[in-house]
Design a protein around this motif. Sequence first.
Motif, PDB file in Angstrom:
ATOM      1  N   PRO A   1       0.792  -1.272  -0.061  1.00 28.60           N
ATOM      2  CA  PRO A   1       0.060   0.080   0.090  1.00 28.60           C
ATOM      3  C   PRO A   1       0.809   1.293  -0.033  1.00 28.60           C
ATOM      4  CG  PRO A   1      -0.848  -1.687   1.549  1.00 28.60           C
ATOM      5  CD  PRO A   1       0.496  -2.284   1.000  1.00 28.60           C
ATOM      6  N   TRP A   2       2.062   1.178   0.440  1.00 26.86           N
ATOM      7  CA  TRP A   2       2.709   2.474   0.704  1.00 26.86           C
ATOM      8  C   TRP A   2       3.380   2.757  -0.494  1.00 26.86           C
ATOM      9  CZ3 TRP A   2       7.988   0.999   0.130  1.00 26.86           C
ATOM     10  CH2 TRP A   2       8.307  -0.325   0.587  1.00 26.86           C
ATOM     11  N   GLN A   3       3.415   1.810  -1.551  1.00 29.43           N
ATOM     12  CA  GLN A   3       4.090   1.960  -2.710  1.00 29.43           C
ATOM     13  C   GLN A   3       2.823   2.757  -3.673  1.00 29.43           C
ATOM     14  OE1 GLN A   3       5.400  -1.971  -3.367  1.00 29.43           O
ATOM     15  NE2 GLN A   3       7.432  -1.377  -3.168  1.00 29.43           N
ATOM     16  N   CYS A   4       1.866   3.068  -3.273  1.00 31.50           N
ATOM     17  CA  CYS A   4       0.694   3.480  -3.997  1.00 31.50           C
ATOM     18  C   CYS A   4       0.397   4.978  -4.004  1.00 31.50           C
ATOM     19  CB  CYS A   4      -0.724   2.707  -3.898  1.00 31.50           C
ATOM     20  SG  CYS A   4      -0.433   0.997  -4.269  1.00 31.50           S
ATOM     21  N   ASP A   5       0.136   5.796  -4.938  1.00 38.67           N
ATOM     22  CA  ASP A   5       0.193   7.008  -5.100  1.00 38.67           C
ATOM     23  C   ASP A   5      -1.345   7.518  -4.761  1.00 38.67           C
ATOM     24  OD1 ASP A   5      -1.296   6.713  -7.318  1.00 38.67           O
ATOM     25  OD2 ASP A   5       0.376   7.246  -8.686  1.00 38.67           O
TER      26      ASP A   5
END
Length: 142
Positions: free
Chosen positions: A13-17
Amino acid sequence: METEATYRGTVYPWQCDHVGHMNIMWYVGKFDEANWNLFARIGLTPTYLRQSNRGMAAVQQNITYRREMLAGDIVEIKSTLLEIRDKSIRYRHEMRNGETGEVAAVCEITGVHVDREARKSAAFPDTIRKLAQAQLAIAEPA
């Protein structure tokens, strides 16, 4: 030439913008990890690079985005060698959704073999060139 994956992972999730899909910086990062697995297959291992004071530098990279990758998606990259020259190599990565098989992105890179001390390009040793030539993709008839 069909090969094993050069990268397997997942989208966190933390790789999503702010749009909700994997940000482009993470596509590049995952392709970069695939680079090192591909290189190891032709002898450009970490040991070789350290002991010979050599390195690899990307001089051109083209990415085509085809499908979104979302948090939780499984990422699989397969790589194909397209060309080996005296001092450079050209290859292609194909990123797929590991569950659906859909192509998410394609990346074609040209890399140069460098002498890290002289800070300039250097010829590949014959052993590496021969390993790479044996793994080159076979051109399909038009």
